[in-house]
Design a protein around this motif. Sequence first.
Motif, PDB file in Angstrom:
ATOM      1  N   ARG A  31     -36.604  19.166  62.844  1.00 25.21           N
ATOM      2  CA  ARG A  31     -36.916  17.929  63.552  1.00 25.21           C
ATOM      3  C   ARG A  31     -37.512  16.917  62.571  1.00 25.21           C
ATOM      4  NH1 ARG A  31     -37.284  16.157  68.725  1.00 25.21           N
ATOM      5  NH2 ARG A  31     -36.628  18.169  69.525  1.00 25.21           N
ATOM      6  N   LEU A  32     -37.134  15.645  62.760  1.00 23.21           N
ATOM      7  CA  LEU A  32     -37.649  14.527  61.967  1.00 23.21           C
ATOM      8  C   LEU A  32     -38.674  13.761  62.795  1.00 23.21           C
ATOM      9  CD1 LEU A  32     -37.530  12.364  59.662  1.00 23.21           C
ATOM     10  CD2 LEU A  32     -35.620  11.337  60.941  1.00 23.21           C
ATOM     11  N   TYR A  33     -39.819  13.486  62.189  1.00 22.39           N
ATOM     12  CA  TYR A  33     -40.863  12.680  62.822  1.00 22.39           C
ATOM     13  C   TYR A  33     -41.163  11.487  61.920  1.00 22.39           C
ATOM     14  CZ  TYR A  33     -41.874  16.934  65.504  1.00 22.39           C
ATOM     15  OH  TYR A  33     -41.783  18.037  66.302  1.00 22.39           O
ATOM     16  N   THR A  35     -43.278   7.245  62.148  1.00 22.26           N
ATOM     17  CA  THR A  35     -43.781   6.106  62.913  1.00 22.26           C
ATOM     18  C   THR A  35     -43.091   4.858  62.364  1.00 22.26           C
ATOM     19  OG1 THR A  35     -45.661   5.782  61.433  1.00 22.26           O
ATOM     20  CG2 THR A  35     -46.026   7.161  63.372  1.00 22.26           C
ATOM     21  N   SER A  69     -44.192   6.201  67.631  1.00 21.81           N
ATOM     22  CA  SER A  69     -43.846   7.477  67.010  1.00 21.81           C
ATOM     23  C   SER A  69     -42.477   7.919  67.492  1.00 21.81           C
ATOM     24  CB  SER A  69     -44.880   8.540  67.385  1.00 21.81           C
ATOM     25  OG  SER A  69     -46.148   8.169  66.896  1.00 21.81           O
ATOM     26  N   GLU A  70     -41.664   8.393  66.553  1.00 19.62           N
ATOM     27  CA  GLU A  70     -40.314   8.852  66.869  1.00 19.62           C
ATOM     28  C   GLU A  70     -40.168  10.318  66.504  1.00 19.62           C
ATOM     29  OE1 GLU A  70     -37.718   7.075  68.240  1.00 19.62           O
ATOM     30  OE2 GLU A  70     -39.032   5.343  68.454  1.00 19.62           O
ATOM     31  N   SER A  71     -39.308  11.001  67.231  1.00 19.38           N
ATOM     32  CA  SER A  71     -38.991  12.390  66.974  1.00 19.38           C
ATOM     33  C   SER A  71     -37.490  12.568  67.218  1.00 19.38           C
ATOM     34  CB  SER A  71     -39.800  13.290  67.917  1.00 19.38           C
ATOM     35  OG  SER A  71     -39.374  14.625  67.806  1.00 19.38           O
ATOM     36  N   ILE A  72     -36.770  13.031  66.208  1.00 21.45           N
ATOM     37  CA  ILE A  72     -35.324  13.222  66.331  1.00 21.45           C
ATOM     38  C   ILE A  72     -34.996  14.665  65.971  1.00 21.45           C
ATOM     39  CG2 ILE A  72     -33.050  12.528  65.480  1.00 21.45           C
ATOM     40  CD1 ILE A  72     -34.272   9.802  64.768  1.00 21.45           C
ATOM     41  N   ASP A  73     -34.372  15.375  66.891  1.00 22.52           N
ATOM     42  CA  ASP A  73     -33.943  16.751  66.645  1.00 22.52           C
ATOM     43  C   ASP A  73     -32.697  16.718  65.762  1.00 22.52           C
ATOM     44  OD1 ASP A  73     -33.240  19.416  66.668  1.00 22.52           O
ATOM     45  OD2 ASP A  73     -33.272  19.622  68.844  1.00 22.52           O
TER      46      ASP A  73
END
Length: 111
Positions: A31-33, A35, A69-73
Amino acid sequence: YWIDAAKAGTKSLDEDMTTQELERGGCAKVRLYFTHRFDRSSDQGRVSLQVDGGSWKTLQNYVVDDSGSESIDLTSALGSGKKFRIQFNYEGVGTNYWRVDDVLVVGTASQ
């Protein structure tokens, strides 16, 4: 990472920030995190993934003002790939910008 189109005036920008090549190792999930703050009028921000040296695949587009904040699987986009790179791309003109900070890639080991 900070792209400020205002400094370019009326000149078009097409700027990239690309990670070094990362290894998946034995991670089942990745996962990518990050801001960010994306300020635009006719600009575009894009997050892309390259797996095992192949072509870039767009994971997320930003075309409206956005921040937080972003979170991309990344798991399904990685498939069975072992090595990958992540790219943040900004295209725009004028008085807009895209700030990206606190970039973190987290892998969860297979059980």
